[in-house]
Structures are given as C-alpha cells and as structure tokens.
Design an enzyme around this catalytic site. Structure first.
Site, PDB file in Angstrom:
ATOM      1  N   ASP A 118       0.903  -1.156   0.018  1.00  0.00           N
ATOM      2  CA  ASP A 118       0.076  -0.104  -0.022  1.00  0.00           C
ATOM      3  C   ASP A 118       0.927   1.198  -0.051  1.00  0.00           C
ATOM      4  O   ASP A 118       2.106   1.150   0.317  1.00  0.00           O
ATOM      5  CB  ASP A 118      -0.821   0.003   1.389  1.00  0.00           C
ATOM      6  CG  ASP A 118      -1.825   1.138   1.265  1.00  0.00           C
ATOM      7  OD1 ASP A 118      -2.260   1.459   0.522  1.00  0.00           O
ATOM      8  OD2 ASP A 118      -1.635   2.015   2.663  1.00  0.00           O
ATOM      9  N   ASP A 160      -1.669  -0.650   6.081  1.00  0.00           N
ATOM     10  CA  ASP A 160      -1.741  -0.004   7.413  1.00  0.00           C
ATOM     11  C   ASP A 160      -3.332   0.359   7.869  1.00  0.00           C
ATOM     12  O   ASP A 160      -3.538   0.320   8.879  1.00  0.00           O
ATOM     13  CB  ASP A 160      -0.742   1.012   7.812  1.00  0.00           C
ATOM     14  CG  ASP A 160      -1.334   2.295   6.955  1.00  0.00           C
ATOM     15  OD1 ASP A 160      -1.642   2.147   5.837  1.00  0.00           O
ATOM     16  OD2 ASP A 160      -1.455   3.469   7.462  1.00  0.00           O
ATOM     17  N   ASP A 195      -7.410  -1.722   4.162  1.00  0.00           N
ATOM     18  CA  ASP A 195      -6.540  -2.878   3.806  1.00  0.00           C
ATOM     19  C   ASP A 195      -6.692  -4.236   4.218  1.00  0.00           C
ATOM     20  O   ASP A 195      -6.443  -5.036   3.809  1.00  0.00           O
ATOM     21  CB  ASP A 195      -4.933  -2.435   4.189  1.00  0.00           C
ATOM     22  CG  ASP A 195      -4.447  -1.028   3.168  1.00  0.00           C
ATOM     23  OD1 ASP A 195      -4.747  -0.822   1.952  1.00  0.00           O
ATOM     24  OD2 ASP A 195      -3.594  -0.429   3.857  1.00  0.00           O
TER      25      ASP A 195
END
Length: 625
Positions: A324, A519, A523
């Site tokens: 990410d 995080d 996600d």
C-alpha cells in the site's frame, strides 16, 4: 540443582554400582543385591516415565517415546543388563528436562522481551497523586509518568512535546517526540520530562497487551514442518516398534527353518532394545517447535511479530510483494515541498496569506501548511472572514481584499489566469489569488519513509523481483513514487474492492505467493486475502493489525526483508535438525540391528542428537541482528 535431584541420585547409584562391579566387590556380585541396587537407582528416573506410560495407555495412546524407553529399560533388566536399563531412563530423563527448560526459556524470553508493563502507576484523582495498579485505572483518567518510568497504559499526550524511548514496542532505540493530542502507548519510556497522559484504553486492551497475546498465541499455529513431524511420529513409532519385534522374531523363525542357525534370545533381544532406544523421536518432536520459538523470539527482538510458526514458514515462500502507499511506503503526513511566487511578491507574503486562510480549516493539508509557516517563523493573521467553497477551497477577505486559496479548479471557476503547467502537477497544489490576480502556490506531498527505497532494494536482493504498489491516490502520484523507489508496477485510483480484485488476479496463478503490506482499515480485506498479510503496527489501524499474519511494530517497510531472512534462517536450521536426527539415528539403527552398537551408544546417540538439535535451534537468537 534441585530440579535434577532425582537424576543426581540415580547417577550416583549407577556410578557406584559400576565401580563396585569393576572392583569385584564380593557382596555386590550376588544377583539379588545387584538387582535391588539398580532398581533403587532406576525408580527416581523411571517411575515418572512409567507413570506417563500408564496415563497414555488409559487414553489409548500405545506408541510414544515413553513407551519406547520403558520397553527398552524393562527389557534390559530382563536380560540382566541392569546398568544399561538405568542408563536408558537416566539420560532420557536428563534430556527431557533439558528440552523442557529450553522450551520454557524460549517462551519466557519472548514474554520478558515484551511484557514490560509497570506494576504501579500514578493516577491523578481529586487533584492528588494516587499510586494504583494499572488494571484498576479507568479510561478517561489522567496518569502521570516521571522521567525514566514506563508508560503503564495507552492514552493521549497532554501538555507540550516530550521524548519517549519506544524500543519495547518497535525495537528502535532512537527517541521519538510525541506532541499534544498524539497517542502514547504502554511500554514506552519517558526520557526528558514529567508528562501527563489521558487514558484511552484499559489495561487488557492496550497495544502492548495485544502484542503479548499475539505472541503467546503464536505457538498454537503450527508450521507445516511441525505438523508433519507430529503426524510422522504417530506412524514412525509403531513402525520401529514392529521392526524391533521382527529383529527378534525373524532370527527365531530362521532357527526353526535352519537348525544350524544359532539363535540366542538375549543377544537378539539386546539388539532390539538398542533399536528401540535409538528410534525415539524426541529430538525431532522437541527441537522443531523450539526452532520456531527461536525464530519468533528473534523476530520480536527486531520489532517483527509473527502470529504463528506457520506464518514464519509461509513468508519464506513469498515471491510477490504488494505495498500500500500511504502510511506504508509514505508517512501519511503532508509536507510543503515547494513554494512558487510571481514577480512582485515574496515567499513570506504568499506563505502568510495561504497559511492565514487555511488556519480556519481542520483538513490535514491545512495543518501541514500551518506547521510549515511556523517552521519558517511566518506570523499568521486571524482577523479575517473565511468562507468554504466545497470541492474548490476557501475564500477570505483580508484588509478589504478578496483572497482565494484552493485548487486549480477554484482559479478556473473565478476566471483567474495561471500557468497551464499547474494542471499537470501530480503533487497536491494549493494556489492563491488576491483580487483576481494569481500570486503563487504551494506544492505539498506525502513524505516518503526514509527506508522505503532500501525496503525495495532489500527485497530484490532476496530475489523477489515482482514488487508492486496499490493505492487509492492519483495514478500520477503513485507512478512517480514507484519510479523513485525502483518499483516496476504501480496502480493508482483504486478503491478497496479494486485492490482485492487485483490480488485475486495475481493469486489465480498457482505459482504466486503474495504478501501484502498495508496499514489502514481499508487494507483489511486484502490482508486477509493474501498468502501473508503484513500490517504496520506502530500507526496502523486496529483492524489491519488484527487481521494481519505479521506485524511490523516499527512501521518500517524495510523490516519485511528482515522478516523473510529470519523465516529462511529458521527454516534452514530446522531442516538441519531433521537431517541430523535422521542421519545419526539411521546409522546407529543399522549398527544396533547388526549387533555393532551397544545400549550405551544408543543412549548417548539419542540424547546427544537431541541436545545438539536443541542447541542448533536456539542459535537463531544469536544469528539474527
């Protein structure tokens, strides 16, 4: 020494008995005297094992190491080899206690590494300092922590900035500054001043409590090698027991078929007993879980939490890593990267105008601009009227002048001319116009983490070439970051379901083993879907941390490569143990069946292999730095 008192008694009697025999002491040569002597030596170490055999038989578990050792010892007494019968149980008992100590030490090392919560805390009640147990302090109360003390509970910082040592949580020794309103976690140490913290989580709900629970539950999630050895032992033990019977039975049958074949029952029974002793699988059954304990402990010391040995094993097979962007490769904090002003204006003037208008907004970009103005020591004006223009920016009146602060669309809306290249800027743009004239702009960008580039390089050194970035940010921003980091594939403008679809596509290839590093709460679905989900534990969301298989407490993406190295080193050591145990046992099994190895050699080989395997397993703690 108290723990080994039974073994010391048996060892003393065994050595004395052997000495009396070698010295041909007359009274000791009587059969009944020798039997009673060695029975007394046998009982302290043999009785607990025989008791375990009875309990296992009640549970209908007939084949295990306790049964093997008991049969070997009883058989040795039956054929008159009393010292060897005692030795079987003595050294087996020593080996078992050493193994138990090693496992217990590995568990306690992990716990002591993490359980650094103080037993007392200072809470402010009715204006007075009260010493209280942390578990009795409620959410919303204010606690005070002095310099050098550990924070007992999670909370938010009150007062000015203070420095904290976060090593217990992140493995990092560099102090971290925490400001008013920011989160303070249990286990941190105040390093420069007395601070007060408002408690936000109860004792059992703190980040440290959650970390402890993760690590302590890790032993319940077995790695494939552990599961294999357990299943193997269930088959292996009855097989070797059957082979031991055949070692006696086949020569007996041969002696009936061929009368000239000399069959001596005690000789072949002795070989079968040697076979039983050396076939005990305890070296494998204990050293492999201990190896995973060692790996989990070594990782914890580096701020990496594996939620089970299975994930420690799975991470070694990863060949695709997906990051990410925001909060993972970047800090998730906007910073002013550039100031541009047109002729006739100074940087200080443009910064003051934009920061003054943005000071009325709570948006993260507005806060970043305010911090930047403060760092440049630019005074901010408050005497103005500000209006929000949703989707465009802000309008204000300063000293009778109309001021516009916002994106390029805001300038378009009011028909204000500005440089055309601003429409192609990938960073966040905050433009400014005064009385219909464009005067300048600020460029802001999410700051890349210091170790992000090294994280990508480290993964490539581990031969992981398929590295990708998935983000909800604009494609231009994501592509620019990917170029800087050296990542070939980067996908922006993705919603959470878009990330899920992308990972599902990758996983449709059976050769892919995907690790996703994220995080945020958005996600969580991808973390659950990937083969190994890795969450940022310092600033990551609770949902991401709960769902992930591995947690990087330091929030450093470069720790992923270290996690993979620890996993590979752990796996290498475990397979060394498997090879060592099988190799040595196979050699002595063949020698024992052929009458070339005695019970003493079998005992020392079994215990020696177990001890070597254990020492090799705990070596991981020293190899990982």
């Amino acid at each position: 020494m108290k723990k080994y008192s039974a073994e010391l008694i048996s060892f003393g009697l065994l050595v004395c008995g052997i000495g009396l025999s070698l010295g041909n002491v007359v009274w000791f040569q009587t059969g009944i005297v020798r039997l009673v002597w060695y029975l007394v030596a046998f009982i302290p170490v043999g009785f607990p094992v025989l008791k375990e055999v009875v309990e296992r038989l009640r549970e209908r578990e007939y084949f295990n190491e306790f049964m093997l050792m008991s049969l070997a010892a009883i058989g040795a007494f039956y054929i008159g080899e009393y010292p060897e019968g005692v030795a079987v149980m003595l050294f087996y008992s020593i080996g078992e206690k050493f193994q138990d100590s090693a496992v217990s030490r590995a568990r306690s090392n992990i716990r002591s590494l993490l359980d650094v919560r103080p037993e007392r805390a200072t809470v402010i009640r009715d204006g007075h300092d009260v010493i209280e147990k942390p578990e009795r302090i409620s959410v919303g109360e204010i606690i005070e922590i002095k310099v050098g003390e550990r924070v007992p509970l999670d909370g938010t910082m009150l007062g000015d900035v203070a420095a904290f040592n976060t090593a217990a949580l992140t493995g990092e020794s560099v102090p971290r500054n925490i400001r008013t309103g920011e989160t303070v976690l249990a286990g941190m140490i105040v390093t420069d001043r007395v601070v007060r913290v408002k408690v936000t989580k109860s004792y059992n709900q703190s980040a440290l409590a959650r970390i402890l629970e993760m690590v302590q539950n890790a032993s319940e999630r077995k790695a494939p090698a552990e599961l294999f050895i357990r299943k193997f032992a269930r088959v292996y033990t009855p097989v070797v027991s059957g082979l031991a019977v055949l070692i006696v039975l086949i020569p007996w049958i041969v002696s009936w078929v061929q009368p000239d074949f000399s069959f001596m029952l005690n000789d072949w029974l002795y070989r079968a007993l040697v076979f039983l002793v050396i076939s005990c699988p305890c070296a494998l059954v204990v050293s492999i879980p201990l190896g995973y304990f060692g790996g989990i402990g070594a990782a914890s010391r580096q701020g990496i939490l594996f939620k089970g040995g299975n994930y420690l094993d799975a991470i070694t097979k990863i060949n695709t890593v997906i990051f990410d962007k925001t909060g993972t490769l970047t800090k998730g904090v906007f910073e002013v990267q550039q100031v541009w002003v047109r002729d006739g204006f100074t940087e200080e003037e443009v910064i003051r105008i934009i920061a003054s208008v943005e000071s009325r907004s709570n948006h993260p970009i507005a806060k970043a601009i305010g911090q930047y103005a403060n760092s440049r020591q630019v005074a901010i004006r408050r005497d103005m009227e500000v209006f929000e223009l949703a989707g465009y920016g802000l309008k204000a009146f300063i000293d009778g002048k109309e001021v516009l602060v916002g994106n390029a669309r805001l300038l378009d809306k009011y028909g204000i001319s500005f440089p055309s290249e601003l429409t192609k800027v990938s960073e966040t743009l905050v433009a400014c116009a005064v009385n219909g004239v464009y005067v300048g702009h600020l460029l802001l960008a999410d700051t890349v983490k210091e170790d992000a580039k090294e994280a990508v390089a480290a993964l490539k050194r581990l031969n992981i070439d398929n590295i990708q970035i998935l983000s909800g940010d604009k494609q231009t921003i994501v592509s620019k970051l990917a170029g800087y980091l050296g990542v070939d594939e980067a996908y922006g403008d993705l919603l959470p379901e878009g990330k899920v679809a992308h990972v599902e596509t990758l996983k449709s290839d059976s050769e892919r083993r995907v690790a996703f590093v994220g995080d945020g709460i958005n996600d969580a679905p991808v973390l659950a879907l990937s083969d190994v989900g890795v969450a940022m534990g310092g600033l990551g969301s609770d949902a991401a941390i709960e769902i992930a298989d591995v947690v990087l407490q330091t929030d450093q993406p470069s720790r992923l490569a270290m996690a993979i190295r620890i996993g590979k080193e752990t796996r290498r050591i475990i397979w060394q143990n498997i090879t060592l145990a099988f190799g040595v046992k196979l050699i002595v099994l063949i020698l024992g069946a052929g009458g070339l190895a005695t019970m003493w050699e079998a005992v020392f080989a079994d215990v020696g292999v177990a001890l070597l395997a254990i020492l090799n397993a705990i070596r991981i703690q020293r190899r990982v730095r």
